[in-house]
Design a protein around this motif. Structure first.
Motif, mmCIF file in Angstrom:
data_model
loop_
_atom_site.group_PDB
_atom_site.id
_atom_site.type_symbol
_atom_site.label_atom_id
_atom_site.label_comp_id
_atom_site.label_asym_id
_atom_site.label_seq_id
_atom_site.Cartn_x
_atom_site.Cartn_y
_atom_site.Cartn_z
ATOM 1 N N GLN A 1 2.882 54.174 -15.316
ATOM 2 C CA GLN A 1 3.573 54.030 -13.871
ATOM 3 C C GLN A 1 4.875 53.775 -13.928
ATOM 4 O O GLN A 1 6.036 54.019 -13.270
ATOM 5 C CB GLN A 1 2.628 53.507 -12.905
ATOM 6 N N TYR A 2 5.002 52.365 -14.448
ATOM 7 C CA TYR A 2 6.422 51.690 -14.698
ATOM 8 C C TYR A 2 7.593 52.545 -15.576
ATOM 9 O O TYR A 2 8.655 52.747 -15.231
ATOM 10 C CB TYR A 2 6.424 50.314 -15.046
ATOM 11 N N ILE A 3 7.070 53.015 -16.808
ATOM 12 C CA ILE A 3 7.860 53.774 -17.624
ATOM 13 C C ILE A 3 8.261 54.916 -17.105
ATOM 14 O O ILE A 3 9.411 55.443 -17.348
ATOM 15 C CB ILE A 3 7.016 54.113 -18.895
ATOM 16 N N SER A 4 7.616 55.650 -16.090
ATOM 17 C CA SER A 4 7.869 56.920 -15.435
ATOM 18 C C SER A 4 9.140 56.677 -14.405
ATOM 19 O O SER A 4 9.901 57.807 -14.318
ATOM 20 C CB SER A 4 6.569 57.865 -14.811
ATOM 21 N N ASN A 5 9.204 55.510 -14.176
ATOM 22 C CA ASN A 5 10.258 55.149 -13.157
ATOM 23 C C ASN A 5 11.298 54.523 -13.942
ATOM 24 O O ASN A 5 11.429 53.414 -14.000
ATOM 25 C CB ASN A 5 9.711 54.288 -12.283
ATOM 26 N N GLU A 6 12.377 55.526 -14.319
ATOM 27 C CA GLU A 6 13.565 55.038 -15.225
ATOM 28 C C GLU A 6 14.453 54.113 -14.536
ATOM 29 O O GLU A 6 14.882 53.048 -14.818
ATOM 30 C CB GLU A 6 14.417 56.278 -15.427
ATOM 31 N N GLU A 7 14.334 54.138 -12.992
ATOM 32 C CA GLU A 7 15.266 53.352 -12.293
ATOM 33 C C GLU A 7 14.787 51.929 -12.372
ATOM 34 O O GLU A 7 15.316 50.927 -12.701
ATOM 35 C CB GLU A 7 15.285 53.684 -10.943
ATOM 36 N N VAL A 8 13.527 51.772 -12.100
ATOM 37 C CA VAL A 8 12.638 50.511 -12.361
ATOM 38 C C VAL A 8 12.735 49.689 -13.597
ATOM 39 O O VAL A 8 13.397 48.603 -13.782
ATOM 40 C CB VAL A 8 11.186 50.579 -11.740
ATOM 41 N N ILE A 9 12.603 50.770 -14.499
ATOM 42 C CA ILE A 9 12.571 50.226 -16.106
ATOM 43 C C ILE A 9 13.889 49.629 -16.395
ATOM 44 O O ILE A 9 14.376 48.703 -17.173
ATOM 45 C CB ILE A 9 12.024 51.136 -16.978
ATOM 46 N N ASN A 10 15.082 50.388 -16.193
ATOM 47 C CA ASN A 10 16.411 50.327 -16.510
ATOM 48 C C ASN A 10 16.758 48.918 -15.805
ATOM 49 O O ASN A 10 17.771 48.031 -16.497
ATOM 50 C CB ASN A 10 17.408 51.502 -16.099
ATOM 51 N N SER A 11 16.402 48.623 -14.456
ATOM 52 C CA SER A 11 16.615 47.438 -13.762
ATOM 53 C C SER A 11 16.237 46.259 -14.453
ATOM 54 O O SER A 11 16.694 45.299 -14.417
ATOM 55 C CB SER A 11 16.296 47.727 -12.264
ATOM 56 N N MET A 12 14.731 46.499 -15.084
ATOM 57 C CA MET A 12 13.902 45.329 -15.383
ATOM 58 C C MET A 12 14.546 45.085 -16.637
ATOM 59 O O MET A 12 14.730 43.784 -17.218
ATOM 60 C CB MET A 12 12.632 45.713 -15.734
ATOM 61 N N TYR A 13 14.985 45.845 -17.722
ATOM 62 C CA TYR A 13 15.739 45.674 -18.909
ATOM 63 C C TYR A 13 16.987 44.947 -18.749
ATOM 64 O O TYR A 13 17.333 43.919 -19.494
ATOM 65 C CB TYR A 13 15.812 47.020 -19.517
ATOM 66 N N LYS A 14 17.838 45.338 -17.846
ATOM 67 C CA LYS A 14 19.163 45.018 -17.697
ATOM 68 C C LYS A 14 19.428 43.855 -17.425
ATOM 69 O O LYS A 14 19.936 42.801 -17.667
ATOM 70 C CB LYS A 14 19.856 46.148 -16.681
ATOM 71 N N ASN A 15 18.239 43.334 -16.268
ATOM 72 C CA ASN A 15 18.231 41.702 -15.812
ATOM 73 C C ASN A 15 17.230 40.867 -16.456
ATOM 74 O O ASN A 15 17.230 39.841 -16.021
ATOM 75 C CB ASN A 15 17.927 42.075 -14.227
ATOM 76 N N ASN A 16 16.473 41.439 -17.502
ATOM 77 C CA ASN A 16 15.525 40.927 -18.229
ATOM 78 C C ASN A 16 14.640 40.302 -17.090
ATOM 79 O O ASN A 16 14.226 38.885 -17.078
ATOM 80 C CB ASN A 16 16.070 39.619 -19.064
#
Length: 507
Positions: free
Chosen positions: A123-138
């Protein structure tokens, strides 16, 4: 005067109020707690658990990033500790969704939980916006996930973690909601027991209130009611180091002050009554004095006026002229004697008057006083008997004592019948001499024995002038003897009347 005050059942009223206030406060607290628990407890608990889970994940990341492959045993133990502390299941997955680490070395996991973990990952991997934000901000993300297969809700926490490269794995922690729901239900059931416990506490507090507050207040109220009825004998026996004890001491202090004030008021009232009675007595004495002076002066003034008018009008014969002049002179002398006696009495009653005390012989003084009366006594066939006492030296004002003896002797001669007796005696005591003058004749009425010492008082109410005197002799004698601290008086005897007084012996 007593005050009627309505008796109030303090124990009942205060206990009821305290019971009601305590019960209301506890009930409001319970109701508020139940409402809070119903509306906010689950959210509060979720938020608290979410924060705790996120903090645990972040601490694990901080401790084991870039070192997961070096010490597998420590990582497994840390994951196990994280799960136990947060009642959760924790797994580390690579970016392909494969499980890299679990809390046990064999990577054994409940299939249902594994399924939930894989679904959350997808569910989280499918949402690129959420994943990118999570990786970007750690950052660490949390959410509530509903599992249709198990019909349960779970708290999920997901965050990127570095194993060999930057953010090449993802850590997922899942905590079931069932303990939260169970805790909420238990608390609701607990409130029922808490309600009955609160009721028992209220009853116990009411009993304590009665002992600590109501009972002493009842005692204080009884004491205060007695004070209202001006009874200050009973004191409060409550000795405590609190407000009630302070009130008890204040009430006792007030009772003492009121009692003293009341006694002072009573004494002042008694003194005022005495002063009023004395004022009335003085007013009556003043009226009697004025009446006596008026009566004593009226007769001589009338006689002088009548005889003077007779001389002026020339109606008097030459042979009667001398008689008229003698009457005028005689009445003038009586008026002069009255005025002199009044001045003498006024002088003796003055607070500034002082006696001239000295030693003198009483026997010599009595002989001196008797001498001018011997002819009159002989002419009236009066038998004068003198009972002297050798060395009868006394301390006093000789001139004033001479006035007293003259007044007593004159009074005795005036009231002694023909062929009667007058006995003058000097009797020696331990510290004093008693001088008495007794004459035969009629007794004085018992009702007059005290009043004969008053100014212008005469037993003969008509004030018959044949008895002579101004009516001030005994009043003057009384004042002189009082100044000498003498024991004096008058008494009836079997044959007549006896006047007496005492004087101190010469040391």
């Amino acid at each position: 005067m007593k005050f009627k005050i309505r008796q109030i059942n303090i124990r009942s009223s205060i206990t009821k109020w305290l019971f009601a206030i305590t019960a209301l406060a506890l009930f409001i607290f319970l109701i508020f707690s139940m409402i809070f628990q119903s509306l906010f407890f689950e959210k509060f608990y979720v938020r608290k658990k979410q924060d705790s889970l996120e903090n645990g994940v972040n601490k694990f990341k901080l401790a084991y990033s870039y070192s997961l492959g070096k010490d597998s045993f420590s990582i497994v133990k840390s994951l196990e500790t994280l799960e136990v502390k947060n009642n959760a299941k924790v797994a580390i997955l690579n970016t392909n969704g494969e499980i890299s680490y679990l809390s046990n070395a064999n990577k054994e996991i409940d299939p249902n939980i594994k399924k939930v973990i894989i679904e959350v990952f997808k569910q989280y991997i499918s949402n690129e916006e959420v994943i990118n934000s999570m990786y970007k901000n750690n950052s660490t993300l949390s959410s509530i996930v509903y599992n249709n297969s198990t019909n349960t809700k779970n708290l999920v926490c997901i965050s990127p973690i570095s194993v060999n490269n930057t953010y090449d794995n993802i850590i997922i922690a899942i905590s079931p909601f069932q303990p939260i729901v169970e805790a909420s239900g238990v608390i609701k059931d607990f409130y029922i027991y808490l309600f009955f416990f609160a009721l028992v506490v209220i009853l116990i507090l009411s009993y304590i209130y009665t002992k600590l507050i109501s009972k002493p207040l009842v005692k204080l109220n009884k004491t205060a009611l007695k004070m209202c009825n001006l009874n200050f004998d009973e004191k409060s026996d409550i000795y405590r180091e609190d407000e009630i004890g302070n009130l008890s001491r204040t009430l006792n202090f007030l009772s003492l002050n009121l009692s003293n004030a009341l006694n002072e008021l009573k004494n002042a009232n008694i003194k005022l009554k005495k002063d009023i009675e004395k004022e009335k007595e003085l007013e009556n004495m003043r009226k009697d004095f004025i009446a006596g002076v008026s009566h004593e002066l009226k007769t001589p003034i009338t006689l002088i006026e009548g005889y003077a008018e007779g001389l002026k009008d020339g109606i008097v014969k030459e042979e009667d002229m001398e008689f008229y002049l003698e009457v005028i002179m005689d009445e003038s002398k009586k008026m002069n004697a009255l005025v002199c006696d009044m001045l003498e009495l006024s002088k003796l009653e003055s607070p500034n008057f002082k006696l001239k005390l000295e030693a003198f012989s009483m026997e010599i003084l009595i002989n001196k006083v008797i001498k001018p009366f011997k002819n009159y006594i002989s002419e009236h066939s009066i038998n004068l008997i003198l009972n002297p006492c050798n060395s009868s030296y006394v301390i006093g004002d000789e001139m004033r004592i001479e006035q007293v003896i003259t007044n007593f002797l004159t009074n005795a001669i005036r009231h002694t019948p023909k062929d009667g007796k007058i006995i003058v005696s000097i009797e020696e005591g331990n510290e004093t001499f008693t001088i008495s003058i007794e004459n035969t004749g009629e007794n004085i009425g018992e009702e007059y024995l005290e009043t004969i010492w008053d100014k212008f008082y005469k037993i003969d109410k008509s004030r018959n002038r044949s008895f002579g005197g101004t009516g001030l002799g005994l009043a003057i004698s009384k004042n002189i003897l009082t100044l000498h601290n003498s024991n004096f008086g008058v008494e009836n005897t079997n044959t007549g009347v006896r006047f007496y007084f005492t004087l101190k012996k010469q040391a």
